[in-house]
Design a protein around this motif. Structure first.
Motif, PDB file in Angstrom:
ATOM      1  N   ARG A   1      26.010  36.679 -30.791  1.00  0.00           N
ATOM      2  CA  ARG A   1      27.288  36.794 -31.496  1.00  0.00           C
ATOM      3  C   ARG A   1      27.117  37.365 -32.899  1.00  0.00           C
ATOM      4  NH1 ARG A   1      27.014  31.890 -29.201  1.00  0.00           N
ATOM      5  NH2 ARG A   1      26.462  30.935 -31.187  1.00  0.00           N
ATOM      6  N   THR A   2      26.167  36.820 -33.640  1.00  0.00           N
ATOM      7  CA  THR A   2      25.985  37.233 -35.031  1.00  0.00           C
ATOM      8  C   THR A   2      24.514  37.530 -35.323  1.00  0.00           C
ATOM      9  OG1 THR A   2      25.736  34.928 -35.753  1.00  0.00           O
ATOM     10  CG2 THR A   2      27.950  35.889 -35.841  1.00  0.00           C
ATOM     11  N   MET A   3      24.292  38.386 -36.327  1.00  0.00           N
ATOM     12  CA  MET A   3      22.957  38.720 -36.792  1.00  0.00           C
ATOM     13  C   MET A   3      22.656  37.895 -38.045  1.00  0.00           C
ATOM     14  SD  MET A   3      21.440  42.448 -38.000  1.00  0.00           S
ATOM     15  CE  MET A   3      21.437  43.155 -36.348  1.00  0.00           C
ATOM     16  N   ARG A   4      21.562  37.143 -38.016  1.00  0.00           N
ATOM     17  CA  ARG A   4      21.185  36.306 -39.148  1.00  0.00           C
ATOM     18  C   ARG A   4      20.055  36.962 -39.931  1.00  0.00           C
ATOM     19  NH1 ARG A   4      21.441  30.978 -40.753  1.00  0.00           N
ATOM     20  NH2 ARG A   4      22.635  30.430 -38.882  1.00  0.00           N
ATOM     21  N   ASP A   5      20.240  37.079 -41.239  1.00  0.00           N
ATOM     22  CA  ASP A   5      19.221  37.600 -42.146  1.00  0.00           C
ATOM     23  C   ASP A   5      18.195  36.496 -42.401  1.00  0.00           C
ATOM     24  OD1 ASP A   5      17.689  38.594 -44.258  1.00  0.00           O
ATOM     25  OD2 ASP A   5      19.414  39.424 -45.331  1.00  0.00           O
TER      26      ASP A   5
END
Length: 370
Positions: free
Chosen positions: A150-154
């Motif tokens: 769902r999301t890209m985490r740094d």
């Protein structure tokens, strides 16, 4: 096959140790086809290059090759595939920027985004679908990321400007390398909820983690006090110097199986390449099987996967580290079984008949004596 098994054709070690200028693909190879990964079903992903050098990500399944397309630009390449058939890699978009993608059968190619910059690159995928790689945060710097679908985490850095991920396991544990405040590259492990943690070195100033299994055991390479690169294994509490078990050259771990078998490469001062297999406390150095000496990985079940170059093409090769009792039978095994089955039944029938006759005669003699 765990963690999707990572960029065989371009050597994970080169990705891990050299400095990246931006999120972009590895240099173009002269081969017209390159294998990047293979899963337990035998599906192969990689790239095909045309005469102009333009690359396209492809999937080969049962001999049928499928072009995976792009994100609007002219090129793409695949990095890895997991056992669910999910493929990751990078593709050019309409603005000619390389973007990490996730490809699923029936759903096509999806752009995973960036961390604020222009480009991104997907390197590894776990059995559960976590994707790890690196993405631009601005025009100069890039950071490791993990994408949960769902999301890209740094994942940040260790105080420096850049970082990149090399592998991810089923729980979302990510490994790779990141710069510290002094600009040195150090191996890291990221655990969900705990953040980025620096791994120790083997006495030197640099290190990189290249693979992690589902038990959280990490392997990679570190410099020693003398400046040599040594393969290492980190079990969560201690560093094991695998390179110390090889009395010459530089060693680099490139893969680890579910039960802790480790594969990697050995480089001598003359440039000669060898492979190593570490299992149950024992190190074995073997001649490289084509590119296996510098770009090997290992599946959950202990099969070493590499690539052999023949006629300008890379083809997958697999080698079992040991004979497993639960290994599936090959067609020749079934043929042998069914060929011998009638003979075995015939022998059992006649031996059984002779035994019955002997038992009856013995019983009759006893009755006569009584």
């Amino acid at each position: 096959m765990e963690n999707s098994m990572r960029l065989l054709s371009t050597t994970m070690l080169c990705l891990a140790i050299t400095c990246h200028a931006a999120a972009k693909p590895p240099p173009h190879e002269t081969a017209t086809t390159v294998m990047a990964d293979v899963n337990a079903a035998g599906d192969i992903v990689g790239e095909i290059s045309d005469e102009a050098g333009r690359r396209r990500a492809v999937l080969s399944r049962q001999g049928r090759v499928t072009d995976l397309g792009t994100l609007g630009g002219p090129e793409s390449y695949a990095s890895a595939i997991n056992d669910a058939g999910v493929i990751i890699g990078a593709a050019l978009d309409a603005s000619n920027a390389w973007r990490a993608f996730r490809y699923e059968p029936g759903q096509g190619m999806r752009d995973l985004g960036t961390l604020g910059g222009r480009g991104s690159n997907a390197i590894a995928i776990s059995s559960t679908g976590f994707v790890a790689g690196y993405a631009d945060v601005d025009e100069r710097d890039y950071h490791a990321f993990v994408h949960d679908g769902r999301t890209m985490r740094d994942l940040g850095t260790l105080g420096g400007r850049t970082s990149y991920a090399t592998d991810v396991n089923a729980a979302g544990v990510v490994v790779g390398a990141a710069q510290n405040a002094a600009g040195q590259r150090r191996a890291f492990v990221y655990r969900p909820g705990a953040g980025l943690a620096k791994l120790p070195t083997l006495g030197g100033k640099a290190g990189v983690a290249t693979a992690v299994n589902d038990h959280g055991v990490v392997v990679g390479a570190s410099t020693t006090a003398s400046g040599h690169w040594h393969a290492f294994l980190h079990d969560g509490t201690r560093m094991v110097d695998l390179g110390a078990l090889v009395p010459w050259g530089h060693t680099y771990a490139t893969g680890i199986s579910r039960d802790g078998k480790v594969v990697g490469s050995v480089r001598s001062g003359t440039g000669a390449a060898y492979a190593f297999i570490y299992a149950n406390g024992t190190m074995k150095v073997v001649p490289p099987l084509s590119d296996m000496g510098r770009s090997a990985k290992i599946s959950d079940d202990g099969d070493i996967v590499g690539a052999v170059r023949a006629g300008g093409h890379y083809k997958p090769v697999m080698m079992a580290t040991e004979q497993r009792a639960d290994a599936p039978w090959k067609p020749v095994d079934w043929l042998t079984f069914f060929s011998l089955l009638p003979v075995g039944l015939w022998v059992l029938w006649h031996v059984g008949r002779d035994l019955r006759d002997w038992w009856r005669e013995r019983a009759a003699r006893r009755i006569g004596l009584a």
